[in-house]
Write a protein that holds these residues in place. Structure first.
Motif, short mmCIF file in Angstrom:
data_model
loop_
_atom_site.label_atom_id
_atom_site.label_comp_id
_atom_site.label_asym_id
_atom_site.label_seq_id
_atom_site.Cartn_x
_atom_site.Cartn_y
_atom_site.Cartn_z
N GLY A 56 101.68 63.20 12.18
CA GLY A 56 101.92 64.20 11.15
C GLY A 56 100.73 65.10 10.85
N ARG A 57 99.70 65.10 11.73
CA ARG A 57 98.56 65.97 11.48
C ARG A 57 98.99 67.44 11.53
NH1 ARG A 57 95.86 62.13 14.77
NH2 ARG A 57 96.06 63.42 16.63
N PRO A 58 98.29 68.32 10.81
CA PRO A 58 98.68 69.74 10.81
C PRO A 58 98.66 70.34 12.21
CG PRO A 58 97.15 69.29 9.03
CD PRO A 58 97.18 68.06 9.88
N GLY A 59 99.70 71.08 12.53
CA GLY A 59 99.74 71.90 13.72
C GLY A 59 99.53 73.35 13.34
N VAL A 60 99.48 74.21 14.34
CA VAL A 60 99.24 75.63 14.06
C VAL A 60 100.18 76.50 14.88
CG1 VAL A 60 96.80 75.25 13.55
CG2 VAL A 60 97.48 75.91 15.87
N ILE A 61 100.46 77.68 14.36
CA ILE A 61 101.08 78.75 15.13
C ILE A 61 100.15 79.94 15.04
CG2 ILE A 61 102.56 79.44 13.19
CD1 ILE A 61 104.63 80.24 15.43
N CYS A 62 99.78 80.50 16.18
CA CYS A 62 98.72 81.51 16.27
C CYS A 62 99.32 82.91 16.28
CB CYS A 62 97.89 81.29 17.53
SG CYS A 62 97.13 79.65 17.65
N VAL A 63 99.14 83.63 15.19
CA VAL A 63 99.56 85.03 15.12
C VAL A 63 98.36 85.86 15.57
CG1 VAL A 63 100.59 86.82 13.70
CG2 VAL A 63 101.05 84.42 13.19
N THR A 64 98.32 86.13 16.87
CA THR A 64 97.15 86.78 17.47
C THR A 64 97.37 88.28 17.51
OG1 THR A 64 96.88 84.81 18.84
CG2 THR A 64 95.62 86.76 19.46
N VAL A 65 96.42 89.03 16.93
CA VAL A 65 96.63 90.45 16.69
C VAL A 65 95.43 91.25 17.21
CG1 VAL A 65 97.11 92.21 14.94
CG2 VAL A 65 97.92 89.87 14.59
N VAL A 66 95.72 92.37 17.86
CA VAL A 66 94.72 93.38 18.21
C VAL A 66 95.17 94.70 17.59
CG1 VAL A 66 93.72 94.74 20.07
CG2 VAL A 66 93.98 92.28 20.36
N GLU A 67 94.26 95.37 16.90
CA GLU A 67 94.57 96.67 16.29
C GLU A 67 94.00 97.77 17.16
OE1 GLU A 67 94.07 100.32 14.27
OE2 GLU A 67 92.34 98.97 14.50
N ARG A 68 94.87 98.69 17.56
CA ARG A 68 94.44 99.84 18.35
C ARG A 68 95.14 101.10 17.84
NH1 ARG A 68 90.98 97.30 19.09
NH2 ARG A 68 90.01 96.43 20.96
N GLY A 69 94.35 102.13 17.54
CA GLY A 69 94.91 103.40 17.08
C GLY A 69 95.69 103.27 15.79
N GLY A 70 95.25 102.36 14.91
CA GLY A 70 95.93 102.18 13.65
C GLY A 70 97.21 101.38 13.73
N ARG A 108 91.35 76.47 19.79
CA ARG A 108 91.57 75.68 21.00
C ARG A 108 92.91 76.00 21.65
NH1 ARG A 108 94.53 71.47 21.66
NH2 ARG A 108 94.59 70.91 19.44
N GLU A 109 93.97 76.03 20.83
CA GLU A 109 95.30 76.27 21.39
C GLU A 109 95.41 77.66 22.00
OE1 GLU A 109 97.96 74.58 22.00
OE2 GLU A 109 97.28 72.67 21.15
N LEU A 110 94.83 78.67 21.35
CA LEU A 110 94.88 80.01 21.91
C LEU A 110 94.20 80.03 23.27
CD1 LEU A 110 95.55 83.05 21.54
CD2 LEU A 110 93.23 83.30 20.62
N HIS A 111 93.05 79.37 23.39
CA HIS A 111 92.34 79.38 24.66
C HIS A 111 93.11 78.62 25.74
CE1 HIS A 111 89.06 79.58 27.48
NE2 HIS A 111 89.11 78.27 27.63
N GLU A 112 93.67 77.47 25.37
CA GLU A 112 94.40 76.66 26.35
C GLU A 112 95.63 77.39 26.89
OE1 GLU A 112 93.23 72.19 24.66
OE2 GLU A 112 95.30 72.90 24.56
N GLU A 113 96.29 78.17 26.03
CA GLU A 113 97.52 78.82 26.45
C GLU A 113 97.30 80.20 27.07
OE1 GLU A 113 100.85 78.86 23.94
OE2 GLU A 113 100.73 76.73 23.41
N THR A 114 96.20 80.88 26.70
CA THR A 114 96.04 82.26 27.15
C THR A 114 94.72 82.53 27.86
OG1 THR A 114 94.95 83.08 25.14
CG2 THR A 114 97.36 82.95 25.11
N GLY A 115 93.74 81.66 27.70
CA GLY A 115 92.42 81.92 28.25
C GLY A 115 91.54 82.75 27.34
N LEU A 116 92.06 83.21 26.21
CA LEU A 116 91.29 84.03 25.28
C LEU A 116 90.50 83.14 24.31
CD1 LEU A 116 94.02 86.65 24.36
CD2 LEU A 116 92.04 87.04 25.82
N TRP A 117 89.30 83.59 23.97
CA TRP A 117 88.48 82.89 22.99
C TRP A 117 88.43 83.71 21.71
CZ3 TRP A 117 87.33 78.08 22.89
CH2 TRP A 117 87.05 77.36 24.07
N ALA A 118 88.53 83.04 20.58
CA ALA A 118 88.39 83.69 19.28
C ALA A 118 87.18 83.12 18.56
CB ALA A 118 89.65 83.47 18.43
#
Length: 206
Positions: A56-70, A108-118
């Motif tokens: 029952g440990r907390p899980g996460v859902i990653c709302v990953t956002v890039v802003e370009r041109g407003g 960690r989850e973002l990197h494992e699924e996409t290769g991106l680091w935050a």
């Protein structure tokens, strides 16, 4: 004047005992617990079942956002889900590990699924929710991850070379695109719809 405890509705069930009826060895530590209860008003006995992963440990859902041109672009991908035997469009997500806080889990989850680091200072918790409190002992944290520091929208063609068998077709989509996918029934994952709505509401407050 009544205090908060007195105003809170009385718990309708009296719990008698809990017992594990299934426990996975390793993996996601999937557990099913039987909860024997008595209905206070009628005295009837019944057994309910609760499922959990990772204790029952907390899980996460990653709302990953890039802003370009407003304009915001959200990272979304198709995941193969055995439970429904289909590909579903979803935001990246995953379960917390021992000793992690939600921010660390999201990075960690973002990197494992996409290769991106935050970076830690680009990750913040927007909300928390339960996916299905009727049967699941879960605690999902909706985490916003902003990647505005990158010079352009990251290209993710190389991600699939990492061998993530459950993930396909990563895309950066505008808010309007995701809204249309929901309207047209192309995006039906409940957690993703909830997380997208939460982030859009939060954006209006700013």
């Amino acid at each position: 004047m009544k205090n908060a405890d007195e105003l809170r509705p009385r718990v309708p069930l009296q719990e008698i005992r809990r017992r594990k009826v299934f426990e996975e060895a390793g993996g996601a530590d999937f557990t099913v617990t039987a909860v024997d209860v008595k209905v206070r008003d009628t005295g009837a006995n019944m057994t309910l079942h609760v499922a959990s992963v990772k204790q029952g440990r907390p899980g996460v859902i990653c709302v990953t956002v890039v802003e370009r041109g407003g304009e915001d672009f959200y990272l979304i991908a198709r995941h193969w889900r055995v439970a429904v035997e289909d590909w579903l469009w979803e935001f990246p997500r995953g379960m917390g590990e021992q000793g992690e806080n939600p921010q660390t889990t999201a990075i960690r989850e973002l990197h494992e699924e996409t290769g991106l680091w935050a970076q830690p200072d680009t990750v913040r918790q927007l909300h928390r929710l339960h996916a299905d409190a009727g049967v699941l002992q879960d605690d999902v944290r909706v985490m916003e991850i902003r990647l505005d520091h990158v010079s352009s929208i990251p290209v993710l063609d190389s991600v699939k070379q990492g061998g993530d068998w459950e993930l396909e077709d990563l895309q950066w989509l505008r808010s309007a695109d995701i809204t249309n996918m929901i309207r047209e029934g192309q995006l039906i994952d409940g957690l993703t719809i909830a997380a997208f709505s939460i982030r859009e509401i939060d954006k209006r407050k700013q």
